[in-house]
Design a protein around this motif. Structure first.
Motif, PDB file in Angstrom:
ATOM      1  N   THR A 106       5.873  45.735  37.231  1.00  0.00           N
ATOM      2  CA  THR A 106       7.235  45.989  37.693  1.00  0.00           C
ATOM      3  C   THR A 106       8.149  46.324  36.506  1.00  0.00           C
ATOM      4  O   THR A 106       8.930  47.263  36.536  1.00  0.00           O
ATOM      5  CB  THR A 106       7.818  44.765  38.435  1.00  0.00           C
ATOM      6  OG1 THR A 106       6.934  44.408  39.478  1.00  0.00           O
ATOM      7  CG2 THR A 106       9.192  45.074  39.013  1.00  0.00           C
ATOM      8  N   PHE A 177      15.144  41.999  36.976  1.00  0.00           N
ATOM      9  CA  PHE A 177      14.281  42.412  38.077  1.00  0.00           C
ATOM     10  C   PHE A 177      14.974  42.351  39.431  1.00  0.00           C
ATOM     11  O   PHE A 177      14.467  42.853  40.412  1.00  0.00           O
ATOM     12  CB  PHE A 177      13.024  41.514  38.121  1.00  0.00           C
ATOM     13  CG  PHE A 177      12.125  41.685  36.926  1.00  0.00           C
ATOM     14  CD1 PHE A 177      11.103  42.619  36.968  1.00  0.00           C
ATOM     15  CD2 PHE A 177      12.319  40.958  35.776  1.00  0.00           C
ATOM     16  CE1 PHE A 177      10.282  42.786  35.869  1.00  0.00           C
ATOM     17  CE2 PHE A 177      11.495  41.120  34.681  1.00  0.00           C
ATOM     18  CZ  PHE A 177      10.472  42.039  34.730  1.00  0.00           C
ATOM     19  N   VAL A 190      10.986  49.825  41.731  1.00  0.00           N
ATOM     20  CA  VAL A 190      10.665  50.545  40.499  1.00  0.00           C
ATOM     21  C   VAL A 190      10.936  52.041  40.705  1.00  0.00           C
ATOM     22  O   VAL A 190      11.125  52.504  41.833  1.00  0.00           O
ATOM     23  CB  VAL A 190       9.197  50.345  40.073  1.00  0.00           C
ATOM     24  CG1 VAL A 190       8.927  48.888  39.784  1.00  0.00           C
ATOM     25  CG2 VAL A 190       8.238  50.882  41.115  1.00  0.00           C
ATOM     26  N   ILE A 271       2.409  47.130  43.283  1.00  0.00           N
ATOM     27  CA  ILE A 271       3.613  47.815  42.808  1.00  0.00           C
ATOM     28  C   ILE A 271       3.499  49.328  43.021  1.00  0.00           C
ATOM     29  O   ILE A 271       4.395  49.939  43.589  1.00  0.00           O
ATOM     30  CB  ILE A 271       3.866  47.491  41.315  1.00  0.00           C
ATOM     31  CG1 ILE A 271       4.068  45.987  41.135  1.00  0.00           C
ATOM     32  CG2 ILE A 271       5.071  48.271  40.783  1.00  0.00           C
ATOM     33  CD1 ILE A 271       5.159  45.389  41.993  1.00  0.00           C
ATOM     34  N   ARG A 277       8.131  46.382  44.163  1.00  0.00           N
ATOM     35  CA  ARG A 277       9.117  45.510  43.498  1.00  0.00           C
ATOM     36  C   ARG A 277       8.628  44.070  43.564  1.00  0.00           C
ATOM     37  O   ARG A 277       7.653  43.762  44.251  1.00  0.00           O
ATOM     38  CB  ARG A 277      10.455  45.629  44.192  1.00  0.00           C
ATOM     39  CG  ARG A 277      10.391  45.212  45.652  1.00  0.00           C
ATOM     40  CD  ARG A 277      11.750  45.361  46.292  1.00  0.00           C
ATOM     41  NE  ARG A 277      11.664  45.298  47.746  1.00  0.00           N
ATOM     42  CZ  ARG A 277      12.599  45.798  48.538  1.00  0.00           C
ATOM     43  NH1 ARG A 277      13.650  46.398  48.034  1.00  0.00           N
ATOM     44  NH2 ARG A 277      12.480  45.672  49.837  1.00  0.00           N
ATOM     45  N   LEU A 278       9.336  43.211  42.840  1.00  0.00           N
ATOM     46  CA  LEU A 278       9.033  41.781  42.971  1.00  0.00           C
ATOM     47  C   LEU A 278       9.560  41.333  44.323  1.00  0.00           C
ATOM     48  O   LEU A 278      10.748  41.424  44.596  1.00  0.00           O
ATOM     49  CB  LEU A 278       9.714  40.989  41.851  1.00  0.00           C
ATOM     50  CG  LEU A 278       9.116  41.116  40.455  1.00  0.00           C
ATOM     51  CD1 LEU A 278       9.767  40.092  39.530  1.00  0.00           C
ATOM     52  CD2 LEU A 278       7.615  40.921  40.471  1.00  0.00           C
TER      53      LEU A 278
END
Lengths: 365, 523
Positions: A106, A177, A190, A271, A277-278
């Motif tokens: 990420t 993040f 991302v 990802i 994404r997280l």
């Protein structure tokens, strides 16, 4: 009064070939049967539930693509687990290595994505994810190879540390993040250059084919190369390895690092693929743990993992959709996973022993 | 268990009203998957006698013994105790009939005292164990059969011979009248064997019966009143009368053909020095394992190292093979230093090494014969198994290895065939042609037939000009094969003698640490 017969476990001198296929299949069937009992007890129709699950998991066109999409990461974490298991190294922290792979890729997607084109970014993100997974297992691997410290405990405990890392970066306000201005905490997507497109409107990504090739490559590596030969010698008899001048410490270290890297790669695939994404929900999905079950079901055989991984993914997607369409709890799928593992491990007894019933003689002849 | 014991009308023995045998087995048949382990076997033993079961590994002698003590049940046939039919569904039932087995691998708790081990499993113990009482009781039992033993000694600190005595005392304490001794001498040194035989004589004098299970012919002749020979599950011969058996005849009954276990010491030229060991000392975890060992082995020469297990033999072999670095001193092979350079370097200098443990060290049990041949050879990154296939098949033929081909898994080989695979690999050369062969206990646990083959292979290697270091606990083997004999005791060479003129008693004494030269060797 004695029982008219007793059960005797007799060691098999040779395991019949057909049992290699029969035991996993029977484990799945037995697990489904246990599921029937629970569904009955909670008032759902087992037949309807299972046929819906099958329909949603395998038989419909969206079902099968969803399943294959879901299987991508599961196969990856399963080969990660199997790669260590085959050398009697029990890396059960694939879950944590996957988190760290996800975190690192990420970062790569966010930081490097805007500056690099897709054909560079995809390999970069995957490599960084794999390196992060390897890094996360470095300490357990090192102390295991040097001091013999149980990797089971160290890899498991580091999973909780990794989970908190992820949560920290998602929930802390102002985190690099974290997506700004969302109602619920959520990770930032991302850059597009770090993502692959799915096939059409499906949830199937090209990474699926990559992971299948990866599993076949690992199969070749273990069966045909000198590296695989060393792994076999060390896992069977460490003293024979020493006798032949094979450095067991170095191989132990490398096998564990590769196992961690494969799990980290699984995180990177989330990802570049479906997640991007997280995601705070990731810790509830247990991809790493499911990989252990899939590896066990396939008895650490890398080509069999492809099959058991897809089967498992089908149970999951079928179970998820069940909840949406019929309000059957999603946990039926999770329960079946656990039951399958239990029966697959228990089924080992049938491979090693023949079970005989012996009539108890009252008077000898 | 049924308490109905039938008088058997059709009992084939005891004509003329003689007293029935203490124990007899009739028409015993026992099958295991794929094997007929006992095929219509008859056996009997009287009170006060030693009756030996002789046979190769797999001949069915241990299976028969297991049925006599209740460990296995026969598929058909019956067992009589003093003429009455008994059934033995378990070893405990065997004990109730006064039958006990002393296993080859002792079943003792190392942390317990002798007395605690002896009373373990007996059912007349109180919740509170009165140590003084059991110590006295155990000592009394031991004393009455001339088996002196300290009941308070901790088993973990006893020698192998003493542990065996604990097992025997345990059987006697439990009331055994008939003792089955499974290969009791396999783990003993000559002096301990003598002591065991004294104990056996004391026990038979007291009216006990001993079933002696063995494949060592010399001992069998010495101790037995009667011998029953088994081959492939069938009785192939009986010899009655103490001392009337001879080893050649027994070997023939056992194997089915004539056997020559001591190849002629061929006169052969002895060449230059191949192995040179200079002042090698080794300290492991603060213990001096080897001290100041120096000797040479020449081309075409076999040097034997005799000694009781655990006196540094394994470490000496491992040091020569480059698996252990000595604390001081040097090893060279073919004139080149090999100290501290690892096993692969030693092999490149021409070393071949047959370790004591065949499966687990010399061979990888789960791997095929073919893969095991690869163990000590150079391997490419992509392992080329196909090109090794013809050589593997050729070696299987040449060494008469009983296997289904190169894919046969090592674990499924018999001990003798596993040893042949190991020798085939080591002598066929991998990295370089073999100059030096180090072999440890090459015939331990093997059939007579396999022993013959292995000794012939070693002899051929010597004739071909290889230097051979033979490390073995089998003194007969050392003395009959070696050109020179060394005795190792507590890590030092304490005795040296030419093989041809070696005296069994002197070498045996040196092995037990009684040699007059002992003092100069160490410390």
């Amino acid at each position: 009064m004695r029982a008219p017969f007793r059960l005797v476990f007799e060691q098999r001198s040779e395991t019949p070939k057909y049992l290699a296929a029969v035991v996993p299949i029977a484990s799945v069937v037995a697990a489904l049967f246990i599921g029937v009992i629970f569904l009955f007890a909670t008032g759902y129709s087992p037949w309807e539930t299972y046929s819906n699950m099958f329909q949603d998991g395998f038989a419909s066109s969206t079902g099968i693509t969803d399943t294959l999409g879901m299987s991508t990461v599961l196969i990856c974490t399963a080969v990660a687990a199997a790669f260590a298991f085959q050398m009697n190294l029990y890396n059960i922290g694939g879950e944590g290595q996957l988190y760290m792979g996800m975190l690192a890729s990420t970062w790569a997607g966010l930081a490097l994505g805007p500056h690099l084109p897709t054909f560079v970014m995809i390999p970069v993100v995957m490599i960084i994810g794999a390196l992060a997974g390897a890094l996360w297992i470095l300490i357990p691997a090192y102390v295991r190879s040097r001091l013999g410290t149980s990797e089971i405990v160290t890899t498991l405990l580091l999973t909780y540390v990794a989970a908190n890392f992820i949560n920290h970066y998602i929930y802390t306000s102002g985190s690099y993040f974290r997506a700004p201005n969302t109602m619920f905490p959520q990770g930032r997507l991302v850059a597009d250059s770090a993502r692959l497109d799915p096939f059409g409107t499906t949830n199937l990504y090209p990474t699926f084919f990559f992971v299948v090739l990866l599993a076949l490559f690992l199969y070749w590596l273990v069966k045909k190369t000198e590296y695989g030969y060393k792994i076999q010698v060390i896992s069977d008899s460490p003293r024979a390895a020493k006798y032949a001048g094979i450095n067991a410490n170095r191989t132990t270290l490398s096998v564990m690092l590769i196992s961690g890297a494969l799990a980290g790669l699984g995180g990177a695939m989330l990802i570049v693929g479906p997640v991007g994404r997280l995601d705070p929900g990731i810790t509830a999905l247990g991809y790493g743990y499911a990989g252990i079950v899939i590896a066990a079901l396939a008895r650490n055989n890398f080509s069999a993992i492809i099959v058991s991984g897809i089967l498992f993914a089908g149970l999951r997607t079928g179970g998820e959709k069940l909840q949406i369409s019929t309000d059957t709890p999603i946990h039926i799928g999770v329960m079946l996973q656990g039951a399958i593992l239990l029966f697959a491990l228990g089924g080992e007894a049938f491979r090693r022993y023949r079970i005989k019933t012996i009539r108890t003689k009252v008077v000898a002849q | 268990m049924s308490s109905t014991s039938h008088e058997v009308a059709q009992g084939p023995h005891h004509s003329g009203g003689a007293a029935p045998s203490a124990l007899s087995a009739h028409s015993i048949v026992k099958r295991f998957p794929g094997v007929l382990a006992n095929d219509n076997v008859n056996f009997d033993i009287n009170a006060g006698e030693v009756h030996t079961l002789l046979g190769e590994n797999g001949a069915g002698k241990s299976t028969l013994a297991a049925m006599l003590c209740g460990l296995y049940q026969p598929d058909s046939g019956y067992i009589l105790r003093n003429g009455e039919r008994i059934s033995l569904p378990s070893p405990r039932a065997g004990l109730q009939h006064g039958i006990a087995m002393v296993h080859q691998h002792f079943k003792l708790v190392e942390r317990f005292s002798v007395a605690e081990n002896v009373v373990l499993g007996s059912r007349d113990l109180n919740f509170r164990i009165d140590r003084n009482t059991i110590d006295e009781k155990v000592a009394a039992v031991a004393e009455s059969y001339g088996l002196p033993i300290d009941p308070t000694a901790v088993v973990g600190e006893l020698s192998v011979g003493q542990r065996q005595r604990v097992e025997i005392v345990k059987a006697l304490y439990q009331g055994a009248e008939i003792l089955l001794l499974d290969e009791p001498t396999a783990v003993l040194v000559p002096a301990e064997v003598e002591k065991l035989f004294e104990n056996v004589r004391a026990m038979t004098a007291a009216g006990k019966s001993i079933v002696f299970i063995s494949h060592k012919l010399g001992e069998v002749v010495e101790i037995s009143d009667r011998v029953t020979v088994l081959r492939n599950g069938q009785v192939t011969g009986h010899v009655t009368g103490k001392g009337s058996a001879n080893t050649k005849e027994l070997a023939k009954l056992m194997v089915g053909r004539d056997i020559d276990l001591a190849p002629q010491r061929a006169s052969h030229p002895i060449g230059h020095e191949i192995l040179q060991i200079r002042d090698v000392s080794l300290t492991l975890n603060g213990v001096d394992v080897l001290s100041n060992i120096s000797f040479n082995v020449h081309a075409g020469e076999m040097v034997g190292i005799a000694g009781v297990a655990g006196n540094g033999q394994r470490e000496l072999a491992d040091t020569i093979a480059g698996l252990i670095s000595p604390t001081s001193g040097s090893v060279s092979i073919g004139g080149a230093m090999s100290t501290d350079k690892g096993p692969i370097h030693a092999r490149e200098l021409g070393l071949a090494y047959v370790p004591e443990d065949r499966l687990g060290v010399g061979l990888v049990p789960s791997m095929s014969i073919l893969d095991n041949l690869l163990l000590t050879r150079d391997r490419d990154f992509v392992v080329d198994r196909a090109s090794l296939q013809p050589e593997a098949s050729r070696l299987i033929d040449q060494y008469e290895i009983k296997a289904n081909g190169p894919e046969h898994v090592a674990r499924k080989l018999s001990g003798g065939n596993a040893q042949k695979v190991l020798l085939a690999r080591e002598l066929s050369g991998g990295r370089t042609a073999t100059k030096l062969l180090v072999v440890c206990s090459p015939t331990r646990g093997l059939d007579v037939g396999a022993i013959e083959t292995v000794r012939r292979v070693l002899d051929d290697a010597r004739s071909a000009g290889q230097a051979i270091l033979l490390i073995s606990e089998d003194l007969d083997e050392i003395l009959s094969l070696s050109d020179r004999v060394f005795v190792i005791y507590r890590g030092a060479i304490v005795h040296e003698t030419p093989g041809e003129t070696a005296d069994l008693a002197t070498v045996g004494a040196a092995m037990a640490g009684l040699s007059s030269t002992t003092s100069e060797g160490h410390n």
